[in-house]
Design a protein around this motif. Structure first.
Motif, mmCIF file in Angstrom:
data_model
loop_
_atom_site.group_PDB
_atom_site.id
_atom_site.type_symbol
_atom_site.label_atom_id
_atom_site.label_comp_id
_atom_site.label_asym_id
_atom_site.label_seq_id
_atom_site.Cartn_x
_atom_site.Cartn_y
_atom_site.Cartn_z
ATOM 1 N N GLN A 1 -0.303 -13.524 12.238
ATOM 2 C CA GLN A 1 -0.997 -12.299 12.625
ATOM 3 C C GLN A 1 -0.451 -11.067 11.886
ATOM 4 N N VAL A 2 0.860 -11.048 11.623
ATOM 5 C CA VAL A 2 1.434 -9.960 10.830
ATOM 6 C C VAL A 2 0.886 -10.033 9.407
ATOM 7 N N LYS A 3 0.783 -11.234 8.866
ATOM 8 C CA LYS A 3 0.186 -11.405 7.536
ATOM 9 C C LYS A 3 -1.257 -10.902 7.538
ATOM 10 N N LEU A 4 -2.006 -11.227 8.583
ATOM 11 C CA LEU A 4 -3.391 -10.773 8.680
ATOM 12 C C LEU A 4 -3.463 -9.246 8.707
ATOM 13 N N ALA A 5 -2.567 -8.602 9.437
ATOM 14 C CA ALA A 5 -2.559 -7.134 9.478
ATOM 15 C C ALA A 5 -2.276 -6.560 8.094
ATOM 16 N N LEU A 6 -1.313 -7.136 7.388
ATOM 17 C CA LEU A 6 -0.981 -6.661 6.041
ATOM 18 C C LEU A 6 -2.145 -6.846 5.083
ATOM 19 N N THR A 7 -2.712 -8.034 5.046
ATOM 20 C CA THR A 7 -3.796 -8.288 4.092
ATOM 21 C C THR A 7 -5.051 -7.491 4.455
ATOM 22 N N THR A 8 -5.285 -7.285 5.738
ATOM 23 C CA THR A 8 -6.424 -6.470 6.165
ATOM 24 C C THR A 8 -6.246 -5.033 5.694
ATOM 25 N N PHE A 9 -5.057 -4.474 5.901
ATOM 26 C CA PHE A 9 -4.790 -3.104 5.470
ATOM 27 C C PHE A 9 -4.930 -2.961 3.957
ATOM 28 N N LEU A 10 -4.369 -3.903 3.200
ATOM 29 C CA LEU A 10 -4.456 -3.821 1.748
ATOM 30 C C LEU A 10 -5.902 -3.953 1.267
ATOM 31 N N THR A 11 -6.695 -4.761 1.940
ATOM 32 C CA THR A 11 -8.115 -4.871 1.602
ATOM 33 C C THR A 11 -8.828 -3.553 1.859
ATOM 34 N N PHE A 12 -8.536 -2.920 2.978
ATOM 35 C CA PHE A 12 -9.142 -1.621 3.280
ATOM 36 C C PHE A 12 -8.777 -0.599 2.209
ATOM 37 N N ALA A 13 -7.507 -0.567 1.820
ATOM 38 C CA ALA A 13 -7.071 0.388 0.787
ATOM 39 C C ALA A 13 -7.804 0.128 -0.523
ATOM 40 N N LYS A 14 -7.935 -1.135 -0.874
ATOM 41 C CA LYS A 14 -8.651 -1.493 -2.099
ATOM 42 C C LYS A 14 -10.121 -1.080 -2.000
ATOM 43 N N ASP A 15 -10.727 -1.269 -0.831
ATOM 44 C CA ASP A 15 -12.125 -0.859 -0.616
ATOM 45 C C ASP A 15 -12.314 0.644 -0.826
ATOM 46 N N PHE A 16 -11.269 1.431 -0.553
ATOM 47 C CA PHE A 16 -11.338 2.876 -0.749
ATOM 48 C C PHE A 16 -10.944 3.283 -2.165
ATOM 49 N N GLY A 17 -10.708 2.297 -3.037
ATOM 50 C CA GLY A 17 -10.471 2.589 -4.445
ATOM 51 C C GLY A 17 -9.019 2.661 -4.874
ATOM 52 N N PHE A 18 -8.092 2.315 -3.990
ATOM 53 C CA PHE A 18 -6.682 2.355 -4.352
ATOM 54 C C PHE A 18 -6.256 1.040 -4.991
ATOM 55 N N GLU A 19 -5.235 1.113 -5.836
ATOM 56 C CA GLU A 19 -4.611 -0.089 -6.375
ATOM 57 C C GLU A 19 -3.633 -0.602 -5.324
ATOM 58 N N THR A 20 -3.579 -1.907 -5.118
ATOM 59 C CA THR A 20 -2.678 -2.466 -4.108
ATOM 60 C C THR A 20 -1.847 -3.595 -4.696
ATOM 61 N N ILE A 21 -0.694 -3.802 -4.120
ATOM 62 C CA ILE A 21 0.171 -4.928 -4.471
ATOM 63 C C ILE A 21 0.645 -5.570 -3.171
ATOM 64 N N ASN A 22 0.561 -6.886 -3.094
ATOM 65 C CA ASN A 22 1.082 -7.646 -1.965
ATOM 66 C C ASN A 22 2.330 -8.375 -2.453
ATOM 67 N N TYR A 23 3.457 -8.067 -1.851
ATOM 68 C CA TYR A 23 4.730 -8.674 -2.229
ATOM 69 C C TYR A 23 5.001 -9.906 -1.358
ATOM 70 N N ASP A 24 4.297 -10.981 -1.671
ATOM 71 C CA ASP A 24 4.489 -12.285 -1.007
ATOM 72 C C ASP A 24 4.402 -12.183 0.514
ATOM 73 N N ASN A 25 3.553 -11.300 1.007
ATOM 74 C CA ASN A 25 3.323 -11.100 2.439
ATOM 75 C C ASN A 25 4.549 -10.594 3.194
ATOM 76 N N PHE A 26 5.550 -10.091 2.456
ATOM 77 C CA PHE A 26 6.687 -9.403 3.069
ATOM 78 C C PHE A 26 6.390 -7.922 3.224
ATOM 79 N N ALA A 27 5.677 -7.365 2.256
ATOM 80 C CA ALA A 27 5.362 -5.938 2.234
ATOM 81 C C ALA A 27 4.199 -5.720 1.291
#
Length: 81
Positions: free
Chosen positions: A32-58
């Protein structure tokens, strides 16, 4: 900015029960923490930001140029009660 979309995305994010749980493969703080992280990063990307996922740690959301400015936050929650 489309605030209607923002409100829908924020509501979806806060619905996630992102309480720390047992780690699983590719989810070091639980699924569920992973889901929150990936959901947030997807939202940021949808708004046009560049995102990086560091192996689901951050994750990192990048925008603008110039001097670096870091803002730290977390998406996990404490158990109810």
């Amino acid at each position: 900015m489309d605030y209607t979309l923002f409100k829908k995305q924020l509501a979806k994010l806060v619905e996630i029960n992102s309480v720390l749980a047992e780690p699983t493969e590719n989810a070091p703080f639980g699924e569920q923490v992973k889901l929150a992280l990936t959901t947030f990063l997807t939202f940021a990307k949808d708004f046009g930001f560049e995102t990086i996922n560091y192996d689901n740690f951050a994750g990192e959301v990048i925008f603008g140029s110039g001097e670096d400015l870091g803002i730290l936050c977390h998406l996990d929650i404490v158990p109810v009660g």
